[in-house]
Design an enzyme around this catalytic site. Structure first.
Site, short mmCIF file in Angstrom:
data_model
loop_
_atom_site.label_atom_id
_atom_site.label_comp_id
_atom_site.label_asym_id
_atom_site.label_seq_id
_atom_site.Cartn_x
_atom_site.Cartn_y
_atom_site.Cartn_z
N ILE A 155 12.98 -17.90 44.32
CA ILE A 155 13.25 -16.83 44.53
C ILE A 155 14.71 -16.72 45.65
CG2 ILE A 155 13.23 -15.55 46.82
CD1 ILE A 155 10.09 -15.75 47.20
N PHE A 156 14.56 -17.62 45.80
CA PHE A 156 16.59 -18.42 46.52
C PHE A 156 17.31 -18.96 45.32
CE2 PHE A 156 19.72 -21.98 47.01
CZ PHE A 156 20.37 -21.98 48.26
N GLU A 216 40.52 24.33 5.83
CA GLU A 216 40.83 23.19 5.80
C GLU A 216 42.12 23.04 4.63
OE1 GLU A 216 40.16 20.42 6.22
OE2 GLU A 216 38.32 20.47 7.73
N TRP A 269 12.40 -21.82 45.48
CA TRP A 269 13.01 -21.93 45.12
C TRP A 269 13.40 -21.70 44.77
CZ3 TRP A 269 12.28 -24.01 39.96
CH2 TRP A 269 13.75 -24.27 39.20
N HIS A 295 45.10 23.73 6.70
CA HIS A 295 45.77 22.70 6.88
C HIS A 295 46.17 22.08 5.04
CE1 HIS A 295 44.11 20.88 10.44
NE2 HIS A 295 42.71 21.47 9.72
N ASP A 339 41.65 18.77 15.45
CA ASP A 339 43.24 17.83 15.53
C ASP A 339 43.67 18.68 16.21
OD1 ASP A 339 41.69 18.64 12.95
OD2 ASP A 339 42.25 20.50 12.69
ZN ZN Z 1 41.17 20.55 10.92
#
Ligand code: ZN
Ligand code: ADP
Ligand code: MG
Length: 608
Positions: free
Chosen positions: A130-131, A429, A128, A432, A504
């Site tokens: 396994i089933f 940086e 049962w 930017h 970026d």
């Molecule tokens: Zn950057």
């Protein structure tokens, strides 16, 4: 699965061995009494050696006065006293013996039955099992088709602990719409009498952390009805039929305890477009989704159950879900604006000791684009920082520091940049920052830092002067230019670029793509060529063909390239014309590691 089965077999075999041992010992342990003849028994009785006789059918169990045991048999037809008398036992000798007559029981047959049945039962259980495994999920418990929905016991939670609309800041219109649902659940009759049709399904749509789950909890808290909280992912199983059974179970339970709210969080986990399965479990998902549709259609008008659902991926939902009678009420939640951010911060600092200098408005100003969850995080991180510094109260600087922490991940004290790395990232940086500062359409610089956080070696924070809902083409171009500022600065200064610019470049390309494909801001004109470039693996895109020709596709690529090229030229021009300024600010940054807005403005004004 294989492994699991193997484990089971071991268990079953072990059980058998154990049983065999137990039975074996049981029979060994029972020392069989000596069998004597009936005449010998008669002799012993006459010698007064016998204490007790137990007659079970034709078998006699005998105990003598020394405690030794024997057995013997008599003829089954005649009685015990008759048989003994015929062997010459004196009647008065027999009266002194304890004689017990018992009903004969067919012990041997019963034993046989038990011994035969036990393994049979074991085999049945085993098969049962396994089933069941073959049918359902091997890893599931026996109750694997139960919905697993959590019922938030509305009756038993204290009123103070319930989430109410008051705990959700901002989202005014959303709360108004949901108030309607609450009213209905509280007093359905009022609405039915009016012949009003009440929505069956409400779908909350919004990015992660805007408070969808929070709102759903607030609906339950306000309405005071049963609330079944479950997530789409609990319906997703590798085995066909499980999810559907769980959905059925969930709806049945909810209907029985109406009025009720069923909340399915992360609906996209089940509600994905059908016919686009990649990998396993796609039949299963279809079945689950179909079951959900069937259940929602099957609601009678006055079942007083409302399904509330949340997703941050409405684009991948199967369109059948959004048809009338299903999730027909779509409510969009947006990230909070500055006023709402302040309110959210207020809610999350309510129970925290704040110093006098705390200005939540300023924190809100510095956190555009933060979700409610991010802000809750800022409030919490601020408290943690203050505690770590052994303060009695939380100060403004703690909150401001925690903004960056939430934005970029925890400060990496352990990883110290080498001198060269530090120099490169400073140049990057400042590149930017300078580009942003020179471009009128760009947002002003708020802070530059080369203290590495998260995966970034350094960072530049620019903040728009005001909250913006729409952006113009020149603003997009300025954004791309300042994103390329780091890349160009490195190139100008060192003649080559580092890997630090990859993020970026990715962001700049994404913006350029959107400008051309979505906003119609190129020579291709106002035509949408949008593709959700980030969800190729989520189904839709694989089956959906481009709605434009290959020729147009290469045109789009050309336009994108032109935008990037132009932006790069602009940035290059700005930075090469201001190389001295780039150098000065870079030197200051290397020395101080962070430059705040005021100082940056001063340096900039002096040099520009
Ligand atoms: Zn950057
Ligand atoms: P979602 O389900 O939309 O991803 P959640 O509802 O789980 O987001 O929000 C996460 C946490 O963020 C909430 O538990 C709450 O602390 C906070 N939060 C989000 N939005 C708000 C809001 N509008 N007001 C107050 N807290 C919020
Ligand atoms: Mg959620």
């Amino acid at each position: 699965m294989k492994e699991y089965l193997g484990k089971n077999i071991v268990i079953v075999v072990a059980t058998f061995i154990l049983l065999a041992l137990v039975f074996g010992f049981a029979t060994i342990g029972q020392e069989k009494p000596e069998e004597i003849s009936l005449s010998k028994l008669a002799e012993k009785i006459n010698q007064e050696e016998i204490k007790e006789i137990i007659a079970v059918g034709s078998v006699l169990q005998i105990t003598d006065k020394e405690g030794a045991e024997f057995t013997t048999r008599k003829e089954s037809e005649s009685s015990l006293s008759d048989s003994l008398a015929s062997y010459g036992v004196e009647t008065e000798k027999l009266t002194s013996i304890n004689v017990n007559i018992k009903e004969p029981q067919d012990w041997s047959l019963l034993n046989f039955a038990i011994i035969a049945l036990i393994p049979l039962i074991f085999f049945l259980i085993f098969f049962w099992y396994i089933f069941k495994q073959a049918k359902g999920g091997a890893m599931q418990s026996l109750e694997f088709t139960k919905s697993k929905a959590k019922l938030l016991g509305i009756g038993d939670t204290d009123d103070k602990e319930k989430t109410k609309f008051g705990d959700v800041a901002g989202l005014k219109e959303v709360k108004e719409e949901l108030q309607e649902i609450v009213d209905f659940l509280k007093n359905p009759k009022k609405f039915h009498d009016m012949g009003a049709k009440i929505p069956k399904g409400v779908l909350l749509i919004g990015p992660a952390g805007v408070g969808k789950t929070l709102l759903a909890r607030a609906i339950a808290g306000e309405a005071g009805v049963n609330f079944f909280h479950t997530s789409g992912s609990t319906f997703v199983e590798l085995f066909v039929g499980t999810g559907a059974a769980r959905i059925r179970d969930l709806f049945n339970t909810a209907k029985k305890s109406a009025p009720a709210i069923i909340f399915i969080d992360e609906l996209d986990a089940v509600g994905r477009m059908r016919g686009s399965g990649i990998g396993g479990g796609h039949d299963e998902k279809e079945q689950t989704l179909n079951q959900l549709l069937v259940e929602m259609d099957g609601f009678e008008k006055n079942s007083n159950v409302i399904v509330v659902s949340a997703t941050n991926r409405p684009d991948v939902l199967d369109s059948a879900l959004l048809r009338p009678g299903r999730f027909d009420r779509l409510i969009t939640l947006d990230n909070p604006d500055i006023k709402d951010r302040e309110d959210i911060l207020k809610i999350h600092t309510k129970n925290k000791p704040l110093a006098e200098d705390v200005d939540l408005r300023e924190v809100a100003e510095r956190t555009p684009g933060f979700s409610g969850a991010d802000l809750a995080n800022v409030a919490n991180e601020g408290a943690i920082l203050a505690a770590r510094k052994n303060k009695k109260k939380i100060y403004q600087e703690n909150f401001l520091e925690s903004i960056e922490k939430v934005l970029l991940g925890p400060q990496r004290k352990s990883h110290i940049l080498s001198k060269k790395e530090k120099e490169i990232s400073a140049v990057h940086e400042v590149g930017h920052a300078l580009t942003s500062a020179f471009l009128e359409k760009s947002s002003p610089v708020r802070k530059i830092s080369i203290i590495s956080r998260g995966s970034a070696a350094g960072y530049t924070i620019t903040l728009p002067k005001e909250e913006k809902r729409i952006k113009t083409k020149s603003e997009f171009l300025a954004e791309i230019s300042s994103l390329l500022g780091g890349y160009c600065a490195e190139k100008i200064k060192y003649g080559e670029m580092s890997s630090g610019a990859s993020n970026d470049i990715k962001r700049a390309s994404a913006i350029a793509n959107r400008v051309v494909r979505e906003y119609g801001m190129s020579s291709l004109g106002p035509i949408s060529f949008s593709k959700n470039s980030d969800n190729v693996f989520l189904g839709k895109d694989l089956t959906e063909r481009n709605n434009y020709s290959e020729k147009i596709a290469s045109k789009i690529d050309e336009e994108v390239a032109i935008i990037i090229k132009k932006a790069e030229e602009k940035t290059n021009k700005i930075l090469s014309q201001n190389k001295d300024l780039l150098d000065t600010i870079t030197k200051v940054l290397i020395e101080k590691e962070t430059i705040e807005k005021e100082e940056f403005d001063k340096l900039f004004k002096r040099g520009a």
